[in-house]
Design a protein around this motif. Structure first.
Motif, mmCIF file in Angstrom:
data_model
loop_
_atom_site.group_PDB
_atom_site.id
_atom_site.type_symbol
_atom_site.label_atom_id
_atom_site.label_comp_id
_atom_site.label_asym_id
_atom_site.label_seq_id
_atom_site.Cartn_x
_atom_site.Cartn_y
_atom_site.Cartn_z
ATOM 1 N N ARG A 21 -0.424 -2.318 -21.906
ATOM 2 C CA ARG A 21 0.791 -3.116 -21.685
ATOM 3 C C ARG A 21 1.562 -2.583 -20.479
ATOM 4 N N ALA A 22 1.713 -1.264 -20.390
ATOM 5 C CA ALA A 22 2.447 -0.660 -19.269
ATOM 6 C C ALA A 22 1.729 -0.917 -17.947
ATOM 7 N N THR A 23 0.394 -0.826 -17.956
ATOM 8 C CA THR A 23 -0.375 -1.089 -16.740
ATOM 9 C C THR A 23 -0.157 -2.524 -16.279
ATOM 10 N N ARG A 24 -0.271 -3.489 -17.195
ATOM 11 C CA ARG A 24 -0.044 -4.899 -16.841
ATOM 12 C C ARG A 24 1.360 -5.093 -16.283
ATOM 13 N N PHE A 25 2.348 -4.466 -16.941
ATOM 14 C CA PHE A 25 3.739 -4.613 -16.530
ATOM 15 C C PHE A 25 3.938 -4.142 -15.091
ATOM 16 N N TYR A 26 3.551 -2.916 -14.776
ATOM 17 C CA TYR A 26 3.782 -2.381 -13.430
ATOM 18 C C TYR A 26 2.927 -3.080 -12.376
ATOM 19 N N GLU A 27 1.705 -3.485 -12.728
ATOM 20 C CA GLU A 27 0.885 -4.236 -11.779
ATOM 21 C C GLU A 27 1.539 -5.571 -11.445
ATOM 22 N N GLU A 28 2.071 -6.243 -12.451
ATOM 23 C CA GLU A 28 2.700 -7.545 -12.224
ATOM 24 C C GLU A 28 4.012 -7.416 -11.461
ATOM 25 N N VAL A 29 4.866 -6.501 -11.870
ATOM 26 C CA VAL A 29 6.173 -6.364 -11.230
ATOM 27 C C VAL A 29 6.041 -5.886 -9.782
ATOM 28 N N LEU A 30 5.178 -4.901 -9.530
ATOM 29 C CA LEU A 30 5.064 -4.312 -8.194
ATOM 30 C C LEU A 30 3.950 -4.920 -7.342
ATOM 31 N N ILE A 90 13.085 -9.051 -5.212
ATOM 32 C CA ILE A 90 11.802 -9.710 -5.516
ATOM 33 C C ILE A 90 11.163 -9.069 -6.746
ATOM 34 N N GLU A 91 11.027 -7.734 -6.741
ATOM 35 C CA GLU A 91 10.420 -7.053 -7.887
ATOM 36 C C GLU A 91 11.291 -7.205 -9.130
ATOM 37 N N LEU A 92 12.594 -7.105 -8.971
ATOM 38 C CA LEU A 92 13.484 -7.263 -10.135
ATOM 39 C C LEU A 92 13.359 -8.660 -10.732
ATOM 40 N N GLY A 100 9.679 -6.800 -19.452
ATOM 41 C CA GLY A 100 10.729 -5.787 -19.397
ATOM 42 C C GLY A 100 12.115 -6.418 -19.355
ATOM 43 N N LYS A 101 13.101 -5.601 -18.986
ATOM 44 C CA LYS A 101 14.490 -6.061 -18.870
ATOM 45 C C LYS A 101 15.077 -5.530 -17.571
ATOM 46 N N ASN A 124 11.275 2.822 -20.586
ATOM 47 C CA ASN A 124 11.475 3.678 -19.425
ATOM 48 C C ASN A 124 12.275 2.941 -18.360
ATOM 49 N N MET A 125 13.313 3.590 -17.843
ATOM 50 C CA MET A 125 14.060 3.017 -16.736
ATOM 51 C C MET A 125 13.351 3.378 -15.444
ATOM 52 N N PHE A 126 13.350 2.443 -14.486
ATOM 53 C CA PHE A 126 12.778 2.689 -13.171
ATOM 54 C C PHE A 126 13.632 1.956 -12.146
ATOM 55 N N GLY A 127 13.626 2.468 -10.942
ATOM 56 C CA GLY A 127 14.385 1.837 -9.875
ATOM 57 C C GLY A 127 13.469 1.236 -8.829
ATOM 58 N N VAL A 128 14.024 0.279 -8.086
ATOM 59 C CA VAL A 128 13.342 -0.298 -6.938
ATOM 60 C C VAL A 128 14.324 -0.196 -5.779
ATOM 61 N N HIS A 129 13.871 0.362 -4.650
ATOM 62 C CA HIS A 129 14.730 0.588 -3.494
ATOM 63 C C HIS A 129 14.242 -0.207 -2.298
ATOM 64 N N SER A 130 15.175 -0.757 -1.540
ATOM 65 C CA SER A 130 14.839 -1.422 -0.280
ATOM 66 C C SER A 130 15.987 -1.237 0.698
ATOM 67 N N MET A 131 15.677 -1.315 1.967
ATOM 68 C CA MET A 131 16.724 -1.250 2.985
ATOM 69 C C MET A 131 17.380 -2.609 3.146
ATOM 70 N N LYS A 132 16.687 -3.679 2.808
ATOM 71 C CA LYS A 132 17.206 -5.055 2.926
ATOM 72 C C LYS A 132 18.016 -5.427 1.706
#
Length: 132
Positions: A21-30, A90-92, A100-101, A124-132
């Protein structure tokens, strides 16, 4: 004091209860593909440990890391990592459809760009960072 020449973070692990489940989640989101790292070693304390690695290249900036399923290690908020992005909105925007949430939508961090925070299906909380 000796000046540090690299970033201090060299690896990260996100502990999960359901590796598929975690693998599918991160592959899809990222929008990336994780790879199995196989058995981590011969130490009896790692028996049954499973790891799925995020894409990484040697001699490239940034830290490598993996999702980890290991008996006796709790999941849910045990790690916080930030993933690089062109536009973190985009990822969010993919988080909820992947199971996820969104904890905090994209927000400005001044001259350092923008980030947002999500929660994966294991809590698990995770962040996504971008300059834009």
């Amino acid at each position: 004091m000796q000046q540090q020449k690299t970033n201090p973070v060299v690896w990260f692990e996100i502990y999960v209860q359901d590796l598929e489940r975690a693998t599918r989640f991160y592959e899809e989101v990222l929008s990336l593909k994780l790879e199995s790292l196989g058995e981590p070693g011969t130490d009896p304390s790692t028996e049954g440990m499973q790891m799925m690695a995020f894409p990484m290249e040697e001699n490239r900036l940034g830290a490598g890391g993996a999702l980890v399923k290991m008996q006796g290690v709790p999941s849910g908020g045990s790690t916080m990592v930030y993933f690089d992005s062109q536009d973190c909105a985009i990822e969010l925007g993919r988080v909820e459809a992947a199971g996820g949430k969104v904890f905090k939508e994209k927000f400005s961090i001044g001259p350092h760009g923008h980030c947002g925070i999500g929660i994966d299906p294991d809590g698990n909380m995770f962040g996504v960072h971008s300059m834009k």
